[in-house]
Design a protein around this motif. Structure first.
Motif, short mmCIF file in Angstrom:
data_model
loop_
_atom_site.label_atom_id
_atom_site.label_comp_id
_atom_site.label_asym_id
_atom_site.label_seq_id
_atom_site.Cartn_x
_atom_site.Cartn_y
_atom_site.Cartn_z
N GLN A 98 1.06 -1.47 -0.20
CA GLN A 98 -0.06 -0.47 0.49
C GLN A 98 0.49 1.32 -0.09
OE1 GLN A 98 -3.47 0.04 0.23
NE2 GLN A 98 -2.52 2.21 -0.71
N THR A 106 -9.15 10.66 3.60
CA THR A 106 -10.61 10.33 3.77
C THR A 106 -10.95 11.25 3.55
OG1 THR A 106 -10.83 10.96 6.10
CG2 THR A 106 -9.52 8.65 5.78
N LEU A 109 -12.29 9.38 -2.16
CA LEU A 109 -13.19 7.68 -1.72
C LEU A 109 -12.31 6.81 -1.78
CD1 LEU A 109 -16.64 7.75 -4.65
CD2 LEU A 109 -16.45 7.67 -1.90
N HIS A 110 -12.20 5.64 -1.06
CA HIS A 110 -11.02 4.80 -1.28
C HIS A 110 -10.96 2.95 -0.70
CE1 HIS A 110 -7.44 2.56 -0.27
NE2 HIS A 110 -6.90 3.30 -1.59
N GLU A 111 -11.72 2.32 -0.69
CA GLU A 111 -12.25 0.60 -0.30
C GLU A 111 -12.02 0.28 0.71
OE1 GLU A 111 -14.00 -2.20 -3.64
OE2 GLU A 111 -12.09 -1.57 -4.20
N THR A 112 -9.92 0.23 0.89
CA THR A 112 -9.12 -0.31 1.48
C THR A 112 -10.34 -0.20 2.88
OG1 THR A 112 -7.77 -0.59 0.79
CG2 THR A 112 -7.66 -0.90 2.79
N LEU A 114 -13.20 1.24 3.70
CA LEU A 114 -14.28 -0.15 3.85
C LEU A 114 -14.21 -1.04 3.90
CD1 LEU A 114 -15.96 2.76 0.87
CD2 LEU A 114 -16.42 3.01 3.26
N ASP A 115 -13.63 -1.90 3.45
CA ASP A 115 -13.63 -3.24 3.60
C ASP A 115 -13.31 -3.49 4.86
OD1 ASP A 115 -14.36 -3.69 0.89
OD2 ASP A 115 -12.16 -3.58 -0.01
N GLU A 118 -16.25 -2.13 7.46
CA GLU A 118 -17.08 -3.78 7.68
C GLU A 118 -17.05 -5.05 8.55
OE1 GLU A 118 -19.10 -2.99 3.30
OE2 GLU A 118 -17.14 -4.05 3.39
N LYS A 337 -6.46 -4.26 8.40
CA LYS A 337 -7.32 -5.61 7.59
C LYS A 337 -6.48 -6.70 7.66
CE LYS A 337 -9.50 -5.85 3.40
NZ LYS A 337 -8.33 -6.76 2.03
#
Length: 453
Positions: A98, A106, A109-112, A114-115, A118, A337
């Motif tokens: 990364q 933040t 938009l960034h997916e990590t 959010l993953d 969740e 993560k």
């Protein structure tokens, strides 16, 4: 009042940052290399502390071990930040990948993020459905207090007698363990340490609930409306008092009866540490209103979070937006993560339970021939070993400091805690194994014999 409680009431207290610290007046006793490094540390100011009378220079880590500049292998039974072990390859790879791709804030938009959010909230009670990120546990607790005050309209925050919740201006005023130099907030309420050794495991819930209602009443008489109870469910700074699973639920219920919020500080007991549940609060059957977390969540990368019921967070954000430049950045989220993935894939929680139970069993065997060991308590891989004088019940503070130094000589790193520093704190990376336990017990036995305990 029991003999143990009477003896403790007369003993001299210590503070969290003064325990097991290097005394600069002994600088000349060290080799030239260490003297040079310590002199150079003056640039950091006097507030920084080193461990041990002969400080260790650590240059490398792997799993539950660290190595000094000469390659000497030390067993790390203290570090809860690297929860899945020093330099775990899966986490290291995620960080490097990364960092080589993107690191920013933040507001894009960034997916990590959010993953990860969740996946993390899936481990929470369903009522807790929002999460916001910070960099340290101090920041998380700071925000939690602000959110609780906003939602309840109160100002009073109750903590335990030796609590440590961080070092921002706000949170340090609710952290009695920092010591007399740090003034407590006039809006702080203080509960006694939930000392299961002195009070008894079966009595501790009623003891604490009674003290809690009295403290809320005292605050009310002084015109302070109660806002929330902020507790670490393993009471680490107080001396490690997990108690029987479930006892804390009675106190959480009392908080809601008094109109306040229950804030679970999971910096210490969270992320599999207790072995019995993923979260410290979960072993008590509690659904908190706010959960704060930090240290272990990203295995060494600065990352913390505040998870909240949506109606409570919405009430705050409707008035005050929250943004933290470095919090939730892609590198921190990748590390967090990856750490969570390791916890799931490698059954870190199961390991904490199995190895923790073995650890306590071996410690109890050792206690049979060492009467100064007054109590052994813990959950998973967070264990406290209390040392009191067998005749008087007086805390053996000086002897525990000597024990810690003896353990260091035997290449095992551990520390102490509690109001009097008479409790050995065992809080290793969660990859600790049976061989590590055997090495710790052997070093402890040798250290006890060396000082005549």
């Amino acid at each position: 009042m029991t003999q143990n409680m009477m003896a403790k009431s007369k003993a001299k207290k210590t503070t969290i940052l003064e325990m097991n610290r290097f005394d600069p007046s002994h600088l000349d006793e060290l080799d030239e290399h260490k003297r040079s490094l310590i002199r150079r540390r003056e640039i950091l100011g006097k507030g920084y502390r080193l461990f041990y009378s002969d400080p260790i220079e650590v240059v490398r880590g792997k799993g539950s071990h660290v190595f000094d500049e000469h390659g000497v292998d030390y067993l790390d039974a203290y570090n809860n930040v690297v929860s899945v072990g020093h330099c775990h390859p899966h986490v290291v790879e995620a960080i490097a990948r990364q960092a080589a791709t993107l690191n920013t804030h933040t507001r894009y938009l960034h997916e990590t993020i959010l993953d990860y959010s969740e996946a993390l909230l899936a481990k929470m009670p369903p009522e807790i459905d929002r999460i916001t990120y910070q960099c340290t546990g101090s920041e998380a607790n700071d925000l939690a207090i602000r959110i609780a005050r906003n939602y309840t309209g109160g100002r009073g925050i109750i903590v335990t007698n030796e609590a440590y919740h961080g070092n921002t201006d706000l949170v340090s005023s609710f952290s009695p363990s920092i010591g007399e130099g740090q003034a407590l907030s006039l809006e702080a309420g203080i509960l006694p340490t939930p000392d299961t050794h002195a009070v008894g495991e079966d009595q501790i819930a009623d003891y604490m609930v009674d003290a809690f209602h009295k403290e809320v009443a005292r605050m009310r008489r002084h015109g302070i409306k109660f806002a929330g109870l902020l507790v670490d469910s393993i009471f680490s700074s107080d001396g490690i008092f997990p108690g029987k699973a479930g006892w804390l639920k009675k106190l959480a219920d009392a908080v809601h009866e008094e109109g306040g919020l229950y804030i679970a500080d999971e910096v210490q007991p969270g992320f599999c540490r207790t072995g019995e549940a993923f979260w410290g609060f979960a072993r008590h059957g509690i659904v908190p209103d706010i959960v704060t977390m930090g240290k272990p969540m990203a295995n060494g990368i600065a990352c913390s979070a505040t998870a909240v019921k949506h109606e409570i967070l919405d009430a705050f954000n409707d008035r005050i937006p929250y943004f933290n430049t470095f919090a939730g950045n892609p590198v921190a989220m990748a590390a967090a993560k990856a750490t969570l993935e390791v916890m799931d894939v490698e059954d870190i929680q199961g390991n904490a339970l199995r190895v923790g139970n073995l650890f306590k069993e071996r410690l109890r065997e050792l206690a049979q021939s060492h009467p100064a060991i007054a109590d052994i308590r813990g959950a998973g891989l967070y264990i406290g070993v209390e040392f009191d004088d067998p005749e008087t019940g007086e805390p053996m503070s000086a002897q525990v400091l000597e024990l810690i130094e003896q353990m260091r000589e035997r290449l095992v790193l551990t520390s102490n805690c509690g109001s009097y520093g008479n409790i050995i704190k065992i809080r290793p990376p969660l990859v600790f194994n049976e061989a590590d336990v055997n090495r710790y017990i052997e070093a402890l036995q040798g250290s006890l014999e060396a000082i005549g305990l």
